[in-house]
Design an enzyme around this catalytic site. Structure first.
Site, PDB file in Angstrom:
ATOM      1  N   HIS A   1     109.922  24.723  46.239  1.00  0.00           N
ATOM      2  CA  HIS A   1     109.821  24.058  47.540  1.00  0.00           C
ATOM      3  C   HIS A   1     110.300  24.954  48.694  1.00  0.00           C
ATOM      4  O   HIS A   1     109.621  25.126  49.699  1.00  0.00           O
ATOM      5  CB  HIS A   1     110.684  22.785  47.548  1.00  0.00           C
ATOM      6  CG  HIS A   1     110.418  21.838  46.430  1.00  0.00           C
ATOM      7  ND1 HIS A   1     109.402  20.886  46.446  1.00  0.00           N
ATOM      8  CD2 HIS A   1     111.063  21.680  45.244  1.00  0.00           C
ATOM      9  CE1 HIS A   1     109.455  20.185  45.320  1.00  0.00           C
ATOM     10  NE2 HIS A   1     110.427  20.638  44.562  1.00  0.00           N
TER      11      HIS A   1
HETATM   12  O1  RIB Z   1     113.102  18.010  47.152  1.00  0.00           O
HETATM   13  C1  RIB Z   1     113.220  19.400  47.025  1.00  0.00           C
HETATM   14  C2  RIB Z   1     114.409  19.907  47.760  1.00  0.00           C
HETATM   15  O2  RIB Z   1     115.596  19.324  47.225  1.00  0.00           O
HETATM   16  C3  RIB Z   1     114.611  21.426  47.613  1.00  0.00           C
HETATM   17  O3  RIB Z   1     115.229  21.920  48.763  1.00  0.00           O
HETATM   18  C4  RIB Z   1     115.526  21.531  46.447  1.00  0.00           C
HETATM   19  O4  RIB Z   1     116.323  22.718  46.500  1.00  0.00           O
HETATM   20  C5  RIB Z   1     116.402  20.332  46.643  1.00  0.00           C
HETATM   21  O5  RIB Z   1     117.426  20.692  47.556  1.00  0.00           O
END
Ligand code: RIB
Ligand code: CA
Length: 310
Positions: free
Chosen positions: A238
């Site tokens: 992500h």
């Molecule tokens: O939902 C994904 C996010 O939540 C990313 O930033 C992951 O590292 C968690 O922090």
């Protein structure tokens, strides 16, 4: 990608994908600082992990420790995804690096005065960013952009309706989405299109550098958890998508829409409520919501970054 690397401050909660995002930022941007926040794991671990990535990759960048808990709730964590330490089951070397300060908020504000054209990229819960806005409401005027990995136009991951970064501190997200100025939201709609697979683990391992070896181990762990938890053959990285949305904007597509944060719903607290009706005034369209990405190109750039850093 612009010819001159853009100055970037990454606020993060390492975290498997945060760690890969830091390597991506170090390669494609001018990474001027790292701030840490409670999120995937507690602040002691997210800060240690940020220092570990900087040390292993030989990054000459300051790390500043931030908020130890959300504005209103208790610390939640996502250890079922990132492991007890936040970096899977990686055996880290002795961490010889230490934080420059325990005032991440002060560092964010100071950097916004000192660095022209600064991009603030927040890839964890928005506690530090909200605190910075409370301390200095003029912060957005000095930022080139505020890019957030968080939220979703449709669905969630930590609940059916909410994405983890927003859900972990909804009050902070509400402050940031109302007062944060020109925001780009890199949500699950985009990041769940970008799944890295075992082939990318092999490409990273083949580079035989400390940073690439670390990233390969983290990705391997993330793929296992992704298969276990979601039945996916790959892992969404992500946070690296948020970095690349700044350095390679041409690979992403989205539009400005009104986005509100749900604070009270029994089933929807932490939801990013994205108005798709189109009947809203332009002035209400406070957030550029990214919807799609050239996933193959994004994956290639993540591998390029990870294998290029020391
Ligand atoms: O939902 C994904 C996010 O939540 C990313 O930033 C992951 O590292 C968690 O922090
Ligand atoms: Ca994160």
């Amino acid at each position: 990608m612009s010819l001159t690397p853009v100055p970037m401050l990454v606020d993060c909660d390492p975290g498997l994908d945060d760690a890969i995002a830091l390597l991506t930022a170090a390669h494609f941007a001018d990474l001027v600082g790292i701030t840490t926040v409670d999120g995937n794991v507690g602040i002691d671990y997210t800060t240690r992990n940020a220092l570990a990535v900087a040390q292993i990759a030989g990054l000459d960048v300051e790390v500043h420790r931030g908020a130890a808990r959300p504005l209103a709730d208790q610390s939640r964590g996502a250890r079922h995804v990132h492991g007890a330490t936040g970096l899977g089951n990686v055996e880290l070397p002795e961490i010889t690096r230490s934080v420059e300060s325990e005032d991440a908020v002060g560092f964010i504000i100071e950097t916004s005065h000192r660095v022209e054209g600064l991009h603030l990229v927040a890839v964890g819960p928005l506690t530090n960013v909200a605190e910075a806005l409370h301390r200095d409401a003029s912060l957005p005027e000095r930022l080139e952009g505020l890019t957030i990995m968080g939220g979703a136009a449709v669905g969630g991951n930590v609940t059916a309706a909410a994405e983890f970064n927003i859900w972990a501190d909804p009050e902070a997200a509400d402050t940031v989405f109302r007062l944060g100025g020109d925001i780009t939201m890199v949500g699950l709609d985009v990041t769940q299109q970008v799944l890295l697979r075992p082939a990318q683990v092999d490409q990273m391992s083949a580079a035989r550098t400390p940073a690439a070896a670390l990233a390969a181990e983290l990705l391997d762990y993330a793929i296992d958890r992704s298969l276990e938890l979601r039945g996916w053959a790959g892992a969404p990285i992500h946070d690296a998508c948020a970095v690349l949305a700044v350095t390679h904007p041409q690979l992403f597509d989205g539009r400005r829409q009104p986005v509100d944060i749900e604070l009270t719903g029994a089933h929807t607290r932490g939801m990013t409520v994205v108005d798709d009706r189109g009947s809203y005034a332009d002035s209400d369209a406070n957030v550029r919501v990214l919807r799609s990405a050239d996933a193959d190109a994004v994956i290639e750039l993540i591998v390029e970054a990870v294998t290029a850093v020391r």
